[in-house]
Design a protein around this motif. Structure first.
Motif, mmCIF file in Angstrom:
data_model
loop_
_atom_site.group_PDB
_atom_site.id
_atom_site.type_symbol
_atom_site.label_atom_id
_atom_site.label_comp_id
_atom_site.label_asym_id
_atom_site.label_seq_id
_atom_site.Cartn_x
_atom_site.Cartn_y
_atom_site.Cartn_z
ATOM 1 N N LYS A 57 -17.719 1.400 11.017
ATOM 2 C CA LYS A 57 -16.097 1.643 11.549
ATOM 3 C C LYS A 57 -15.237 0.736 10.775
ATOM 4 C CE LYS A 57 -18.669 2.874 15.889
ATOM 5 N NZ LYS A 57 -18.705 2.647 17.182
ATOM 6 N N SER A 58 -15.289 -0.700 10.405
ATOM 7 C CA SER A 58 -15.249 -1.897 10.226
ATOM 8 C C SER A 58 -13.913 -0.573 8.722
ATOM 9 C CB SER A 58 -16.190 -2.502 9.642
ATOM 10 O OG SER A 58 -14.765 -3.325 8.784
ATOM 11 N N LEU A 59 -14.998 -0.391 7.795
ATOM 12 C CA LEU A 59 -15.113 0.046 6.184
ATOM 13 C C LEU A 59 -14.158 1.187 6.895
ATOM 14 C CD1 LEU A 59 -16.242 -0.127 3.401
ATOM 15 C CD2 LEU A 59 -17.457 1.984 3.792
ATOM 16 N N ALA A 67 -9.804 1.738 5.253
ATOM 17 C CA ALA A 67 -9.580 3.389 4.495
ATOM 18 C C ALA A 67 -8.579 4.165 5.060
ATOM 19 C CB ALA A 67 -10.854 4.111 4.261
ATOM 20 N N LYS A 68 -8.608 4.072 6.305
ATOM 21 C CA LYS A 68 -7.502 5.125 7.137
ATOM 22 C C LYS A 68 -5.793 3.911 6.237
ATOM 23 C CE LYS A 68 -9.345 6.941 11.336
ATOM 24 N NZ LYS A 68 -9.636 7.162 12.320
ATOM 25 N N ARG A 69 -6.444 2.270 6.695
ATOM 26 C CA ARG A 69 -5.413 1.718 6.287
ATOM 27 C C ARG A 69 -4.497 1.858 5.126
ATOM 28 N NH1 ARG A 69 -7.866 -1.733 9.753
ATOM 29 N NH2 ARG A 69 -8.885 -3.128 7.842
ATOM 30 N N ILE A 70 -5.642 1.860 4.022
ATOM 31 C CA ILE A 70 -5.019 1.803 2.980
ATOM 32 C C ILE A 70 -4.587 2.961 2.239
ATOM 33 C CG2 ILE A 70 -6.127 -0.719 2.191
ATOM 34 C CD1 ILE A 70 -7.586 2.597 0.563
ATOM 35 N N ALA A 71 -4.473 4.178 2.723
ATOM 36 C CA ALA A 71 -4.572 5.540 2.544
ATOM 37 C C ALA A 71 -3.100 5.678 2.363
ATOM 38 C CB ALA A 71 -5.584 6.440 3.576
ATOM 39 N N ALA A 72 -2.045 5.269 3.069
ATOM 40 C CA ALA A 72 -0.644 5.164 3.062
ATOM 41 C C ALA A 72 -0.286 5.470 1.485
ATOM 42 C CB ALA A 72 -0.356 4.768 4.650
#
Length: 487
Positions: free
Chosen positions: A170-172, A176-181
Protein backbone atom coordinates in the motif's frame (compact mmCIF):
# COMPACT_ATOMS: atom_id res chain seq x y z
CA UNK A 1 -27.11 -73.86 -39.98
CA UNK A 2 -28.08 -73.91 -36.33
CA UNK A 3 -30.55 -70.99 -35.69
CA UNK A 4 -28.75 -70.10 -32.44
CA UNK A 5 -25.40 -69.91 -34.24
CA UNK A 6 -26.97 -67.87 -37.03
CA UNK A 7 -28.39 -65.45 -34.45
CA UNK A 8 -24.99 -65.16 -32.75
CA UNK A 9 -23.25 -64.39 -36.05
CA UNK A 10 -25.82 -61.68 -36.79
CA UNK A 11 -25.17 -60.11 -33.39
CA UNK A 12 -21.39 -60.21 -33.94
CA UNK A 13 -21.81 -58.65 -37.39
CA UNK A 14 -24.10 -55.94 -35.93
CA UNK A 15 -21.55 -55.25 -33.20
CA UNK A 16 -18.75 -54.95 -35.77
CA UNK A 17 -20.84 -52.54 -37.85
CA UNK A 18 -21.64 -50.48 -34.76
CA UNK A 19 -17.97 -50.31 -33.82
CA UNK A 20 -17.06 -49.28 -37.35
CA UNK A 21 -19.70 -46.53 -37.25
CA UNK A 22 -18.38 -45.30 -33.89
CA UNK A 23 -14.81 -45.31 -35.25
CA UNK A 24 -15.91 -43.28 -38.27
CA UNK A 25 -17.77 -40.75 -36.12
CA UNK A 26 -14.99 -40.14 -33.60
CA UNK A 27 -12.40 -39.78 -36.34
CA UNK A 28 -14.25 -36.65 -37.51
CA UNK A 29 -13.35 -34.93 -34.21
CA UNK A 30 -10.39 -32.55 -34.19
CA UNK A 31 -9.93 -33.29 -30.48
CA UNK A 32 -8.19 -36.44 -29.39
CA UNK A 33 -10.77 -38.97 -28.14
CA UNK A 34 -10.08 -41.96 -25.88
CA UNK A 35 -12.92 -44.37 -24.99
CA UNK A 36 -12.89 -46.99 -22.20
CA UNK A 37 -15.60 -49.36 -20.95
CA UNK A 38 -16.93 -49.71 -17.40
CA UNK A 39 -13.88 -51.81 -16.41
CA UNK A 40 -11.36 -49.33 -17.79
CA UNK A 41 -10.57 -51.39 -20.89
CA UNK A 42 -9.65 -49.24 -23.89
CA UNK A 43 -12.29 -49.56 -26.62
CA UNK A 44 -11.21 -46.97 -29.16
CA UNK A 45 -9.03 -43.93 -29.87
CA UNK A 46 -9.33 -41.62 -32.86
CA UNK A 47 -6.77 -40.46 -35.43
CA UNK A 48 -6.44 -37.03 -33.81
CA UNK A 49 -5.38 -38.71 -30.56
CA UNK A 50 -2.80 -40.83 -32.40
CA UNK A 51 -1.35 -37.79 -34.17
CA UNK A 52 -1.08 -35.52 -31.14
CA UNK A 53 0.24 -38.13 -28.67
CA UNK A 54 2.29 -40.48 -30.85
CA UNK A 55 0.36 -43.46 -29.42
CA UNK A 56 -1.06 -45.87 -32.03
CA UNK A 57 -4.44 -47.56 -31.74
CA UNK A 58 -2.87 -51.04 -31.66
CA UNK A 59 -0.78 -50.11 -28.61
CA UNK A 60 -3.72 -49.42 -26.30
CA UNK A 61 -6.98 -50.96 -27.57
CA UNK A 62 -7.96 -53.89 -25.35
CA UNK A 63 -5.68 -52.81 -22.50
CA UNK A 64 -6.73 -51.57 -19.07
CA UNK A 65 -6.10 -47.88 -18.48
CA UNK A 66 -4.57 -48.62 -15.05
CA UNK A 67 -1.98 -50.93 -16.65
CA UNK A 68 -1.09 -48.21 -19.15
CA UNK A 69 -0.51 -45.75 -16.28
CA UNK A 70 1.64 -48.40 -14.54
CA UNK A 71 3.93 -48.77 -17.59
CA UNK A 72 4.05 -44.94 -17.82
CA UNK A 73 2.12 -44.31 -21.03
CA UNK A 74 0.44 -41.61 -18.92
CA UNK A 75 1.36 -40.08 -15.58
CA UNK A 76 -2.30 -40.51 -14.52
CA UNK A 77 -5.70 -41.16 -16.05
CA UNK A 78 -8.73 -38.85 -16.16
CA UNK A 79 -10.85 -41.80 -17.34
CA UNK A 80 -9.95 -43.86 -14.27
CA UNK A 81 -10.79 -40.90 -11.98
CA UNK A 82 -14.14 -40.48 -13.73
CA UNK A 83 -14.92 -44.19 -13.32
CA UNK A 84 -14.30 -43.91 -9.59
CA UNK A 85 -16.09 -40.60 -8.97
CA UNK A 86 -18.83 -41.02 -11.62
CA UNK A 87 -18.28 -37.34 -12.40
CA UNK A 88 -16.78 -35.42 -15.31
CA UNK A 89 -13.10 -34.95 -14.50
CA UNK A 90 -10.57 -32.50 -15.98
CA UNK A 91 -6.83 -32.88 -15.37
CA UNK A 92 -3.51 -31.86 -16.86
CA UNK A 93 -1.96 -35.10 -18.12
CA UNK A 94 1.58 -35.89 -19.23
CA UNK A 95 1.74 -38.50 -22.01
CA UNK A 96 4.84 -40.61 -22.68
CA UNK A 97 6.87 -38.28 -20.43
CA UNK A 98 6.99 -35.73 -23.26
CA UNK A 99 4.04 -33.40 -23.60
CA UNK A 100 1.25 -32.04 -21.43
CA UNK A 101 -2.41 -32.29 -22.44
CA UNK A 102 -5.71 -31.15 -20.94
CA UNK A 103 -7.87 -34.27 -20.57
CA UNK A 104 -11.61 -34.12 -19.80
CA UNK A 105 -13.21 -37.49 -19.03
CA UNK A 106 -17.02 -37.70 -19.25
CA UNK A 107 -18.84 -40.80 -17.95
CA UNK A 108 -21.69 -42.26 -20.04
CA UNK A 109 -24.37 -43.97 -17.91
CA UNK A 110 -26.57 -46.97 -18.65
CA UNK A 111 -29.76 -45.23 -17.50
CA UNK A 112 -31.20 -41.87 -16.46
CA UNK A 113 -32.03 -43.09 -12.96
CA UNK A 114 -29.59 -41.18 -10.74
CA UNK A 115 -29.93 -43.70 -7.87
CA UNK A 116 -29.23 -46.96 -9.70
CA UNK A 117 -27.32 -45.94 -12.80
CA UNK A 118 -23.86 -47.33 -13.50
CA UNK A 119 -21.08 -46.08 -15.76
CA UNK A 120 -21.30 -47.75 -19.16
CA UNK A 121 -18.20 -46.14 -20.66
CA UNK A 122 -16.02 -43.05 -20.32
CA UNK A 123 -15.18 -40.75 -23.24
CA UNK A 124 -12.07 -38.63 -22.71
CA UNK A 125 -11.44 -35.52 -24.81
CA UNK A 126 -7.74 -34.62 -25.04
CA UNK A 127 -6.33 -31.28 -26.14
CA UNK A 128 -2.69 -30.34 -26.66
CA UNK A 129 -1.85 -27.72 -24.00
CA UNK A 130 0.96 -26.27 -26.14
CA UNK A 131 -1.42 -25.87 -29.08
CA UNK A 132 -4.09 -24.28 -26.87
CA UNK A 133 -1.57 -21.77 -25.58
CA UNK A 134 -0.49 -21.05 -29.16
CA UNK A 135 -4.12 -20.40 -30.18
CA UNK A 136 -4.69 -18.17 -27.15
CA UNK A 137 -1.58 -16.17 -28.00
CA UNK A 138 -2.79 -15.76 -31.59
CA UNK A 139 -6.20 -14.56 -30.38
CA UNK A 140 -4.57 -12.18 -27.91
CA UNK A 141 -2.29 -10.77 -30.61
CA UNK A 142 -5.22 -10.33 -33.01
CA UNK A 143 -7.21 -8.47 -30.34
CA UNK A 144 -4.25 -6.21 -29.54
CA UNK A 145 -3.71 -5.44 -33.22
CA UNK A 146 -7.38 -4.62 -33.61
CA UNK A 147 -7.46 -2.32 -30.56
CA UNK A 148 -4.19 -0.53 -31.27
CA UNK A 149 -3.94 1.79 -34.26
CA UNK A 150 -0.16 1.87 -34.04
CA UNK A 151 1.43 -1.20 -32.49
CA UNK A 152 5.21 -1.50 -32.28
CA UNK A 153 6.70 -4.98 -32.13
CA UNK A 154 8.60 -4.02 -28.99
CA UNK A 155 5.71 -2.22 -27.30
CA UNK A 156 4.35 -4.27 -24.41
CA UNK A 157 1.27 -3.65 -22.31
CA UNK A 158 1.00 -5.61 -19.08
CA UNK A 159 -2.69 -6.03 -18.29
CA UNK A 160 -2.26 -7.74 -14.91
CA UNK A 161 -3.48 -5.46 -12.12
CA UNK A 162 -1.65 -4.78 -8.88
CA UNK A 163 -3.29 -7.08 -6.34
CA UNK A 164 -2.25 -6.48 -2.73
CA UNK A 165 -3.39 -6.03 0.84
CA UNK A 166 -0.15 -5.61 2.82
CA UNK A 167 0.86 -2.30 4.35
CA UNK A 168 4.20 -2.55 2.54
CA UNK A 169 2.58 -2.65 -0.90
CA UNK A 170 0.00 0.00 0.00
CA UNK A 171 2.84 2.39 0.90
CA UNK A 172 4.79 1.49 -2.26
CA UNK A 173 1.78 1.98 -4.56
CA UNK A 174 0.97 5.34 -2.95
CA UNK A 175 4.55 6.45 -3.59
CA UNK A 176 4.33 5.23 -7.21
CA UNK A 177 1.14 7.28 -7.71
CA UNK A 178 2.78 10.41 -6.29
CA UNK A 179 5.86 10.28 -8.50
CA UNK A 180 4.05 9.12 -11.68
CA UNK A 181 3.09 12.67 -12.65
CA UNK A 182 6.76 13.74 -12.81
CA UNK A 183 9.14 12.68 -15.61
CA UNK A 184 11.92 11.61 -13.21
CA UNK A 185 13.74 8.27 -13.79
CA UNK A 186 12.51 5.37 -11.66
CA UNK A 187 14.45 2.30 -10.49
CA UNK A 188 12.36 -0.72 -9.46
CA UNK A 189 14.19 -3.48 -7.60
CA UNK A 190 13.10 -6.83 -6.22
CA UNK A 191 13.52 -10.60 -6.64
CA UNK A 192 12.34 -12.33 -9.81
CA UNK A 193 8.59 -12.79 -10.08
CA UNK A 194 7.58 -10.02 -7.66
CA UNK A 195 5.79 -7.93 -10.31
CA UNK A 196 8.36 -5.29 -11.25
CA UNK A 197 7.00 -5.00 -14.79
CA UNK A 198 3.43 -4.68 -13.49
CA UNK A 199 4.53 -1.83 -11.19
CA UNK A 200 6.34 -0.16 -14.10
CA UNK A 201 3.17 -0.30 -16.18
CA UNK A 202 1.24 1.10 -13.19
CA UNK A 203 3.57 4.14 -13.11
CA UNK A 204 3.07 4.61 -16.86
CA UNK A 205 -0.73 4.37 -16.57
CA UNK A 206 -0.79 7.08 -13.88
CA UNK A 207 1.54 9.38 -15.83
CA UNK A 208 0.59 12.12 -18.33
CA UNK A 209 2.03 9.81 -21.03
CA UNK A 210 -0.48 7.00 -20.37
CA UNK A 211 -1.91 7.19 -23.92
CA UNK A 212 1.56 7.06 -25.48
CA UNK A 213 3.74 3.94 -26.11
CA UNK A 214 5.01 1.80 -23.23
CA UNK A 215 8.10 0.03 -24.61
CA UNK A 216 9.70 -2.82 -22.69
CA UNK A 217 13.32 -3.81 -23.35
CA UNK A 218 14.71 -7.01 -21.81
CA UNK A 219 18.40 -6.20 -21.57
CA UNK A 220 19.25 -9.85 -20.81
CA UNK A 221 17.63 -11.09 -24.05
CA UNK A 222 19.47 -8.89 -26.58
CA UNK A 223 22.87 -10.16 -27.86
CA UNK A 224 25.65 -7.62 -27.06
CA UNK A 225 26.46 -7.10 -30.75
CA UNK A 226 22.85 -6.04 -31.45
CA UNK A 227 22.35 -3.70 -28.49
CA UNK A 228 23.24 -0.49 -30.27
CA UNK A 229 21.13 -1.14 -33.38
CA UNK A 230 18.15 -2.31 -31.30
CA UNK A 231 18.22 0.58 -28.82
CA UNK A 232 19.27 3.42 -31.11
CA UNK A 233 18.28 2.20 -34.60
CA UNK A 234 20.18 2.45 -37.89
CA UNK A 235 20.00 4.27 -41.21
CA UNK A 236 19.48 2.56 -44.58
CA UNK A 237 22.60 0.77 -45.86
CA UNK A 238 24.63 1.59 -42.75
CA UNK A 239 25.94 -1.99 -42.61
CA UNK A 240 25.69 -5.22 -44.61
CA UNK A 241 22.16 -6.60 -44.44
CA UNK A 242 20.62 -3.37 -43.11
CA UNK A 243 17.17 -2.44 -44.42
CA UNK A 244 17.16 0.13 -47.18
CA UNK A 245 14.66 2.27 -45.28
CA UNK A 246 16.54 1.93 -42.00
CA UNK A 247 14.92 1.18 -38.63
CA UNK A 248 14.01 3.30 -35.60
CA UNK A 249 15.45 2.10 -32.32
CA UNK A 250 13.48 1.28 -29.19
CA UNK A 251 14.16 4.72 -27.70
CA UNK A 252 12.62 6.34 -30.78
CA UNK A 253 9.60 4.04 -30.51
CA UNK A 254 9.16 5.21 -26.91
CA UNK A 255 9.21 8.90 -27.88
CA UNK A 256 6.63 10.86 -25.84
CA UNK A 257 5.93 7.67 -23.84
CA UNK A 258 7.73 5.39 -21.39
CA UNK A 259 10.62 2.97 -21.89
CA UNK A 260 11.32 0.16 -19.41
CA UNK A 261 14.85 -1.24 -19.34
CA UNK A 262 14.28 -4.58 -17.62
CA UNK A 263 17.30 -6.40 -16.13
CA UNK A 264 19.37 -3.21 -16.44
CA UNK A 265 22.19 -4.94 -14.53
CA UNK A 266 22.82 -7.14 -17.60
CA UNK A 267 23.69 -4.15 -19.80
CA UNK A 268 27.29 -4.46 -21.11
CA UNK A 269 29.70 -1.76 -19.89
CA UNK A 270 30.31 -0.27 -23.39
CA UNK A 271 26.56 0.18 -23.81
CA UNK A 272 26.29 1.75 -20.35
CA UNK A 273 28.47 4.64 -21.57
CA UNK A 274 26.24 5.21 -24.62
CA UNK A 275 23.06 4.91 -22.54
CA UNK A 276 24.39 7.53 -20.13
CA UNK A 277 24.94 9.92 -23.05
CA UNK A 278 21.37 9.34 -24.32
CA UNK A 279 19.94 10.06 -20.86
CA UNK A 280 22.02 13.22 -20.46
CA UNK A 281 21.17 14.60 -23.91
CA UNK A 282 17.64 13.14 -24.32
CA UNK A 283 18.67 12.36 -27.91
CA UNK A 284 19.79 9.35 -29.96
CA UNK A 285 21.94 9.01 -33.04
CA UNK A 286 21.17 6.11 -35.36
CA UNK A 287 24.02 3.92 -36.59
CA UNK A 288 25.21 5.40 -39.90
CA UNK A 289 23.99 8.92 -39.07
CA UNK A 290 25.68 11.91 -37.47
CA UNK A 291 22.71 14.09 -36.60
CA UNK A 292 21.08 13.28 -33.23
CA UNK A 293 17.32 13.03 -32.93
CA UNK A 294 15.77 14.81 -29.94
CA UNK A 295 13.40 12.67 -27.88
CA UNK A 296 11.11 12.95 -24.87
CA UNK A 297 10.59 9.80 -22.82
CA UNK A 298 10.08 8.55 -19.28
CA UNK A 299 12.80 6.09 -18.18
CA UNK A 300 12.03 3.20 -15.84
CA UNK A 301 14.68 0.58 -15.02
CA UNK A 302 14.22 -2.67 -13.14
CA UNK A 303 16.57 -5.34 -11.81
CA UNK A 304 16.74 -8.27 -9.42
CA UNK A 305 20.43 -7.61 -8.78
CA UNK A 306 22.15 -5.44 -6.17
CA UNK A 307 23.41 -2.53 -8.30
CA UNK A 308 25.46 -1.17 -5.37
CA UNK A 309 27.46 -4.40 -5.35
CA UNK A 310 27.82 -4.29 -9.16
CA UNK A 311 29.14 -0.73 -8.87
CA UNK A 312 31.57 -1.80 -6.14
CA UNK A 313 32.81 -4.68 -8.36
CA UNK A 314 33.23 -2.31 -11.35
CA UNK A 315 30.50 -4.13 -13.34
CA UNK A 316 28.13 -1.17 -13.40
CA UNK A 317 28.99 2.49 -13.89
CA UNK A 318 28.53 4.60 -10.79
CA UNK A 319 27.49 7.69 -12.76
CA UNK A 320 24.82 5.68 -14.60
CA UNK A 321 23.54 4.30 -11.30
CA UNK A 322 23.11 7.83 -9.93
CA UNK A 323 21.33 8.84 -13.15
CA UNK A 324 18.72 6.02 -13.07
CA UNK A 325 18.26 5.88 -9.27
CA UNK A 326 16.39 9.17 -8.80
CA UNK A 327 13.27 7.44 -7.43
CA UNK A 328 13.74 3.98 -5.96
CA UNK A 329 10.74 1.60 -5.66
CA UNK A 330 11.82 -1.64 -3.88
CA UNK A 331 9.39 -4.59 -4.01
CA UNK A 332 9.65 -7.08 -1.16
CA UNK A 333 9.46 -10.86 -1.85
CA UNK A 334 6.07 -12.47 -1.29
CA UNK A 335 7.36 -14.27 1.82
CA UNK A 336 7.73 -10.88 3.55
CA UNK A 337 4.23 -9.63 2.68
CA UNK A 338 2.06 -12.59 3.61
CA UNK A 339 -1.11 -10.48 3.67
CA UNK A 340 -0.91 -10.20 -0.15
CA UNK A 341 -1.12 -13.96 -0.68
CA UNK A 342 -4.89 -14.59 -0.09
CA UNK A 343 -6.08 -11.83 -2.49
CA UNK A 344 -3.53 -12.95 -5.12
CA UNK A 345 -4.75 -16.54 -4.82
CA UNK A 346 -8.36 -15.39 -5.14
CA UNK A 347 -7.55 -13.21 -8.18
CA UNK A 348 -5.76 -15.99 -10.11
CA UNK A 349 -8.31 -18.61 -9.08
CA UNK A 350 -11.13 -16.50 -10.57
CA UNK A 351 -9.02 -15.73 -13.64
CA UNK A 352 -8.19 -19.35 -14.52
CA UNK A 353 -11.66 -20.68 -13.65
CA UNK A 354 -13.07 -18.14 -16.11
CA UNK A 355 -10.38 -18.94 -18.70
CA UNK A 356 -10.99 -22.70 -18.65
CA UNK A 357 -14.76 -22.54 -17.95
CA UNK A 358 -14.38 -24.36 -14.64
CA UNK A 359 -15.84 -23.78 -11.17
CA UNK A 360 -13.28 -24.55 -8.46
CA UNK A 361 -12.75 -23.27 -4.94
CA UNK A 362 -9.90 -23.60 -2.45
CA UNK A 363 -10.62 -25.18 0.92
CA UNK A 364 -9.62 -23.23 4.07
CA UNK A 365 -6.97 -25.90 4.87
CA UNK A 366 -5.38 -25.43 1.44
CA UNK A 367 -5.52 -21.63 1.65
CA UNK A 368 -3.72 -21.75 4.99
CA UNK A 369 -0.96 -23.98 3.55
CA UNK A 370 -0.57 -21.75 0.49
CA UNK A 371 -0.39 -18.67 2.71
CA UNK A 372 2.44 -20.13 4.80
CA UNK A 373 4.42 -21.48 1.83
CA UNK A 374 7.59 -19.33 1.28
CA UNK A 375 7.01 -18.82 -2.50
CA UNK A 376 10.63 -18.64 -3.69
CA UNK A 377 9.33 -17.85 -7.19
CA UNK A 378 7.04 -15.14 -5.80
CA UNK A 379 3.92 -14.09 -7.77
CA UNK A 380 5.08 -15.86 -10.93
CA UNK A 381 5.25 -19.18 -9.02
CA UNK A 382 1.91 -18.51 -7.30
CA UNK A 383 0.22 -17.84 -10.64
CA UNK A 384 1.57 -21.08 -12.15
CA UNK A 385 0.61 -23.16 -9.10
CA UNK A 386 -2.97 -21.84 -9.11
CA UNK A 387 -3.32 -22.59 -12.83
CA UNK A 388 -1.99 -26.11 -12.19
CA UNK A 389 -4.47 -26.66 -9.34
CA UNK A 390 -7.42 -25.37 -11.40
CA UNK A 391 -6.78 -27.69 -14.37
CA UNK A 392 -5.49 -30.76 -12.49
CA UNK A 393 -7.81 -31.08 -9.48
CA UNK A 394 -10.58 -33.61 -10.29
CA UNK A 395 -13.14 -32.28 -7.80
CA UNK A 396 -14.62 -28.79 -7.38
CA UNK A 397 -12.84 -28.31 -4.05
CA UNK A 398 -9.04 -27.97 -4.06
CA UNK A 399 -7.73 -29.77 -0.97
CA UNK A 400 -4.20 -30.10 0.52
CA UNK A 401 -3.71 -33.48 -1.16
CA UNK A 402 -4.05 -31.79 -4.58
CA UNK A 403 -0.97 -29.62 -3.95
CA UNK A 404 2.32 -30.43 -5.73
CA UNK A 405 4.62 -32.72 -3.76
CA UNK A 406 7.30 -30.07 -3.29
CA UNK A 407 4.79 -27.88 -1.45
CA UNK A 408 3.59 -30.68 0.81
CA UNK A 409 7.09 -31.96 1.58
CA UNK A 410 9.06 -28.71 1.61
CA UNK A 411 11.66 -29.06 4.35
CA UNK A 412 11.68 -25.35 5.18
CA UNK A 413 7.99 -25.36 5.84
CA UNK A 414 6.35 -27.30 8.67
CA UNK A 415 2.61 -27.07 8.72
CA UNK A 416 -0.28 -29.23 9.88
CA UNK A 417 -3.63 -29.09 8.14
CA UNK A 418 -6.66 -27.67 9.88
CA UNK A 419 -7.99 -31.16 10.49
CA UNK A 420 -4.80 -32.09 12.39
CA UNK A 421 -4.18 -28.83 14.25
CA UNK A 422 -7.50 -27.13 14.77
CA UNK A 423 -7.88 -24.62 17.57
CA UNK A 424 -11.20 -23.85 19.20
CA UNK A 425 -11.91 -21.01 16.79
CA UNK A 426 -10.60 -22.87 13.73
CA UNK A 427 -7.53 -20.67 13.38
CA UNK A 428 -3.96 -21.78 12.82
CA UNK A 429 -1.23 -20.38 15.00
CA UNK A 430 2.04 -19.49 13.31
CA UNK A 431 5.12 -17.68 14.48
CA UNK A 432 5.57 -16.37 10.94
CA UNK A 433 2.58 -13.99 11.21
CA UNK A 434 1.98 -11.07 13.54
CA UNK A 435 -1.43 -10.57 15.18
CA UNK A 436 -2.75 -8.23 12.46
CA UNK A 437 -1.73 -10.60 9.65
CA UNK A 438 -3.15 -13.63 11.47
CA UNK A 439 -6.51 -11.89 11.93
CA UNK A 440 -6.56 -10.79 8.28
CA UNK A 441 -5.77 -14.37 7.16
CA UNK A 442 -8.52 -15.85 9.34
CA UNK A 443 -11.03 -13.24 8.16
CA UNK A 444 -10.10 -13.90 4.50
CA UNK A 445 -10.56 -17.65 4.99
CA UNK A 446 -14.02 -17.24 6.54
CA UNK A 447 -15.20 -14.80 3.86
CA UNK A 448 -13.85 -16.87 0.94
CA UNK A 449 -15.43 -20.01 2.40
CA UNK A 450 -18.80 -18.23 2.76
CA UNK A 451 -18.62 -16.81 -0.78
CA UNK A 452 -17.85 -20.19 -2.30
CA UNK A 453 -20.76 -21.75 -0.37
CA UNK A 454 -23.25 -19.06 -1.42
CA UNK A 455 -24.94 -17.90 -4.61
CA UNK A 456 -24.49 -14.18 -3.92
CA UNK A 457 -22.69 -11.69 -1.69
CA UNK A 458 -25.96 -11.02 0.11
CA UNK A 459 -26.47 -14.69 1.00
CA UNK A 460 -22.79 -14.96 2.05
CA UNK A 461 -23.27 -11.99 4.39
CA UNK A 462 -26.28 -13.72 5.93
CA UNK A 463 -24.20 -16.88 6.41
CA UNK A 464 -21.48 -14.85 8.16
CA UNK A 465 -24.01 -13.03 10.36
CA UNK A 466 -23.20 -9.52 9.07
CA UNK A 467 -25.05 -7.14 6.78
CA UNK A 468 -24.44 -6.84 3.03
CA UNK A 469 -22.67 -3.43 3.14
CA UNK A 470 -20.38 -4.58 5.97
CA UNK A 471 -19.25 -7.61 3.94
CA UNK A 472 -18.53 -5.47 0.87
CA UNK A 473 -16.37 -3.13 2.98
CA UNK A 474 -14.45 -6.06 4.45
CA UNK A 475 -13.90 -7.62 1.00
CA UNK A 476 -12.58 -4.32 -0.34
CA UNK A 477 -10.22 -3.95 2.63
CA UNK A 478 -8.91 -7.52 2.23
CA UNK A 479 -8.64 -7.31 -1.57
CA UNK A 480 -11.17 -10.11 -2.17
CA UNK A 481 -13.03 -10.12 -5.49
CA UNK A 482 -16.29 -11.94 -6.21
CA UNK A 483 -17.51 -13.55 -9.42
CA UNK A 484 -20.98 -15.16 -9.49
CA UNK A 485 -20.85 -18.90 -10.14
CA UNK A 486 -23.16 -18.74 -13.15
CA UNK A 487 -21.27 -15.90 -14.86
Amino acid sequence: MDPAMDDLLKKVKHLEETNEQMRTIINFSSDGLYVVDHRGITLEINKAYEEMTGISRDEVVGKNIRDLVFVEYFDRSAAYMALKSKKTTTIMQKIKKRKYFVATATPVFDSDNSESREVKMVVTSVRDLTYLNHLQNQIREAEQNKESQTEHASTHHENSPLVFNSSEMKSLVEQAKRIAAFPTPVLITGPSGTGKEVLANFVHQYSPQKDQPFVKVNCAAIPPELFESELFGFSGGSFTGARKEGKPGLFEQADKGTILLDEIGELPLPMQVKLLRVLQDQAVTRIGEVKPKRLSFRLICSTNQDLRELVYNKKFREDLWYRINVVHLPIQPLSKRTADIPPLIDYYLQKFCSKYYLDKHISPDTLAILTHYPWPGNIRELKNIIEFLVVSTPSDSISPRDLPDHMKDNGRFEFLSLDENREGDGSIMSEQLNLKETMALFESQKILSALHSSKSIRSAAKLLGIDHANLIRRMKRLGITYQPKDS
